[in-house]
Design a protein around this motif. Structure first.
Motif, PDB file in Angstrom:
ATOM      1  N   GLY A  42     -25.378  56.448  45.112  1.00 38.26           N
ATOM      2  CA  GLY A  42     -26.384  56.971  44.628  1.00 38.26           C
ATOM      3  C   GLY A  42     -26.419  58.649  44.605  1.00 38.26           C
ATOM      4  O   GLY A  42     -27.100  59.474  43.903  1.00 38.26           O
ATOM      5  N   GLU A  43     -26.088  58.991  45.887  1.00 36.18           N
ATOM      6  CA  GLU A  43     -25.841  60.408  46.047  1.00 36.18           C
ATOM      7  C   GLU A  43     -24.784  61.054  45.686  1.00 36.18           C
ATOM      8  O   GLU A  43     -24.446  62.414  46.065  1.00 36.18           O
ATOM      9  N   THR A  44     -23.951  60.454  44.888  1.00 37.40           N
ATOM     10  CA  THR A  44     -22.652  61.149  44.246  1.00 37.40           C
ATOM     11  C   THR A  44     -22.949  62.083  43.125  1.00 37.40           C
ATOM     12  O   THR A  44     -24.192  61.846  42.747  1.00 37.40           O
ATOM     13  N   GLU A  45     -22.279  63.188  42.993  1.00 34.54           N
ATOM     14  CA  GLU A  45     -22.557  64.200  42.139  1.00 34.54           C
ATOM     15  C   GLU A  45     -22.756  63.658  40.579  1.00 34.54           C
ATOM     16  O   GLU A  45     -23.934  63.908  40.015  1.00 34.54           O
ATOM     17  N   ARG A  48     -26.237  61.451  40.467  1.00 37.56           N
ATOM     18  CA  ARG A  48     -27.594  62.375  40.646  1.00 37.56           C
ATOM     19  C   ARG A  48     -27.840  63.141  39.546  1.00 37.56           C
ATOM     20  O   ARG A  48     -29.027  63.580  39.123  1.00 37.56           O
ATOM     21  N   ARG A  49     -26.827  63.459  38.613  1.00 38.72           N
ATOM     22  CA  ARG A  49     -27.098  64.252  37.481  1.00 38.72           C
ATOM     23  C   ARG A  49     -28.075  63.437  36.419  1.00 38.72           C
ATOM     24  O   ARG A  49     -28.707  64.084  35.627  1.00 38.72           O
ATOM     25  N   GLN A  51     -30.551  61.482  37.616  1.00 39.95           N
ATOM     26  CA  GLN A  51     -31.959  61.478  38.187  1.00 39.95           C
ATOM     27  C   GLN A  51     -32.386  60.034  38.361  1.00 39.95           C
ATOM     28  O   GLN A  51     -33.526  59.657  37.916  1.00 39.95           O
ATOM     29  N   GLY A  54     -32.922  57.171  43.645  1.00 41.89           N
ATOM     30  CA  GLY A  54     -32.765  56.245  44.647  1.00 41.89           C
ATOM     31  C   GLY A  54     -32.974  54.809  44.054  1.00 41.89           C
ATOM     32  O   GLY A  54     -32.670  53.753  44.785  1.00 41.89           O
TER      33      GLY A  54
END
Length: 608
Positions: A42-45, A48-49, A51, A54
């Motif tokens: 979930g926190e990979t680039e 995250r792009r 949105q 979480g």
């Protein structure tokens, strides 16, 4: 031995129980797999792009994450290949790239993978023999003669290995230090399989198979083409093999690899004139029908992939094996290992693979068989109406358990290694269900026109190759009016055949036989690196052939199609043919045949 057999039986029972649990609970397993992937990455680039905030549920995932092709992901992959170690696609470090045989701009695609994917691959391998054992008893009483090979590997500028998925697996400890299993004993030692010289590897594996011929219960290779290449190798080299067996020695000019020499000398080699005489008797005859069952008389089945493009090899395999059953056991790719055939002894035309829902998260894009497929190089942004802001609709994909029997779909995967809603390019038809998990017939690779081995040539590549070759005809005031093609698998190895109809404006200055041969080589130089490696390094593809047909042949082809109901307004010359009456028409009009006079240029790809 009794304890070992009991332990194997217990392990087989556990494997079969695992398959039942996974397929009975396919939807909940899929839900869990997606949640695990999204929670981890979930926190990979990349994620995250879009949105996700979480979220790990399906609805949010499907509403926000676009469906993509390799071209969409290429910038991220290139960054990783160049050495960027930040979590771009996966929270876990990318351990290497697996090179897909599907091509992009003439090079193999680079598929990112992580170390733990080896565990998932090993898990799927561990399920194969427990299933096979249900249909073929006694496989623990002998060995498998499998022709397995490693292929070339390179490093990206950032230092990561890039190599085919099977090379990665064979070179891993999962394979090299695998625990003893009486159902998985091979005639070939690891040293022979891991030899990078394809001739020495094949020679030593064939030698081992001949020495242990009475113990062989199954014969196989990854692809049908690979097994036929082994038979052709035996045809060409049986005299040297018989000599080495007769004397119990290895010709130092043939086998130079010290690890192979040491392994075979210490474990296998001994003079056996009787075996050498038998091989000589069987192999010197012109009739090779049933050669597999003649040399390896206890063989119960052939373990090879004969689905998709490999189906063209079935008649030849039947000829060499007297119709032994053909077992297609597993469905996998560089991107992901998918599933297995729960009825491995069925007819090739009836092969269906059951996707194991724990391997990745699977979705399916409905595919209309009659619709024309768009170019594989189109990005999903234009093709599917997706963009980074989610202002355009994302296509409605179907979940694993919601597929409909009889319908065709394109496979879309989300993997632990960081592929998210990635279009694999495989077209599958749903044939039924095992518990709640669907079963699929592999229809074809999307957009692939020609294939002999692991090569895949699409229509655009063939067009460029024809255009390049036709440049040689300009000085003779000659042009290519029309063309079509087919993959000729009657020869070993198989080769591409291109039919050309020429317009020769000056008969006194027509292109010579040598010029047309050079056209063959020019076409090969324009093919992708996978094709050229098959020609140069692997010897898995024979020289390309151009057959010149009489003027008016393609008009006859159109007349024939129209007589069978094609619309004269919508008729287009097929760029690949395999329908027998059409082949017969084309071959009856051939004026001359020309072959590539040399191998095209190939060196292992250097990643920029």
């Amino acid at each position: 031995m009794a304890d070992s057999a009991a332990a194997c039986d217990h392990k087989n029972a556990k494997a079969l129980q695992f398959i039942e649990e996974m397929t009975k609970n396919a939807d909940s397993v899929q839900e869990k797999v997606l949640a695990e992937i999204l929670s981890r990455n979930g926190e990979t680039e990349y994620l995250r792009r879009y949105q996700l905030g979480g979220a790990t549920d399906r609805n949010t995932f499907k509403s926000k994450i676009p469906v993509i092709t390799y071209e969409d992901l290429q910038p991220e992959i290139q960054r990783i290949a160049n050495g960027d170690r930040s979590p771009i696609l996966s929270a876990h470090p990318i351990s290497e790239f697996l090179t897909s045989s599907g091509t992009s701009a003439g090079e193999r695609k680079l598929m990112p993978t992580i170390q733990e994917e080896l565990d998932r691959r090993q898990l799927l391998y561990s399920l194969l023999m427990p299933v096979m054992n249900l249909y073929v008893p006694g496989l623990d009483k002998g060995k498998g003669l499998y022709f397995l090979f490693v292929k070339s590997e390179t490093k990206t500028p950032g230092g990561l290995l890039a190599r085919p998925v099977l090379t990665s697996y064979y070179k891993s400890d999962h394979f090299k230090t695998r625990p003893y299993d009486p159902y998985m004993v091979y005639t070939s030692p690891n040293e022979a399989i891991l030899c990078s010289d394809s001739f020495q590897s094949m020679y030593s594996q064939m030698l081992c198979g001949l020495y242990q011929r009475q113990q062989v219960l199954r014969v196989g290779a990854v692809f049908a083409s690979g097994l036929l290449r082994a038979i052709r190798f035996l045809q060409l080299n049986w005299r040297q093999l018989a000599h080495d067996i007769s004397t119990g020695t290895l010709n130092p000019k043939v086998i130079t690899d010290p690890s192979i020499r040491q392994c075979l000398t210490s474990q296998l080699l001994k003079p056996d004139p009787e075996l050498a005489q038998f091989i000589t008797k069987e192999c010197h005859e012109e009739n090779w029908q049933g050669i597999i069952t003649r040399i390896w008389p206890n063989t119960k089945y052939l373990d090879v992939i004969v689905t998709g493009a490999m189906a063209q090899y079935i008649p030849t395999l039947d000829y060499y094996s007297c119709g032994l059953p053909l077992a297609c056991t597993m469905y996998a790719s560089s991107e992901c290992y998918f599933g297995l055939n729960l009825k491995p002894m069925c007819k090739p035309s009836e092969v269906s693979y059951t996707i194991m829902p724990n391997m990745a998260y699977f979705e399916f894009l409905p595919h209309e068989p009659s619709s024309s497929s768009s170019s594989s190089s189109s990005s999903s942004s234009s093709l599917l109406g997706t963009n980074n802001n989610n202002t355009s609709p994302i296509p409605k994909l179907v979940d694993l358990v919601d597929l409909e029997i009889g319908k065709e779909y394109e496979l879309v995967i989300t993997t632990y290694a960081g592929l998210n809603r990635y279009r694999v390019g495989d077209i599958l038809r749903v044939t039924g269900f095992h518990n709640s998990a669907p079963q699929f017939h592999f229809v074809r690779r999307k957009n692939v026109l020609l294939s002999i081995d692991s090569d895949k040539t699409d229509e655009a590549e063939l067009q460029v190759a024809v255009e390049n070759a036709s440049q040689l005809l300009r000085q003779f005031n000659t042009s290519v009016v029309e063309y079509t093609s087919y993959a000729d698998t009657k020869t070993i190895p198989g080769h591409y055949v291109i039919y050309w109809e020429l317009l020769v404006k000056d008969l006194a200055n027509a292109p010579s036989h040598e010029v047309l041969n050079q056209c063959c080589l020019t076409m090969e130089e324009a093919m992708n690196s996978v094709y050229r490696q098959g020609r140069v390094a692997d010897n898995s593809i024979g020289p390309l052939e151009i057959r010149i047909v009489k003027s008016g042949t393609f008009e006859e082809l159109m007349d024939y199609a129209i007589s069978r109901g094609a619309s004269i307004n919508q008729y287009k010359v097929p760029r690949c043919v395999n329908f027998t009456p059409i082949m017969e028409l084309l071959d009856s009009r051939v004026l001359s045949a020309h072959f590539s006079p040399a191998c095209p240029h190939w060196t292992p790809e250097r990643r920029q």
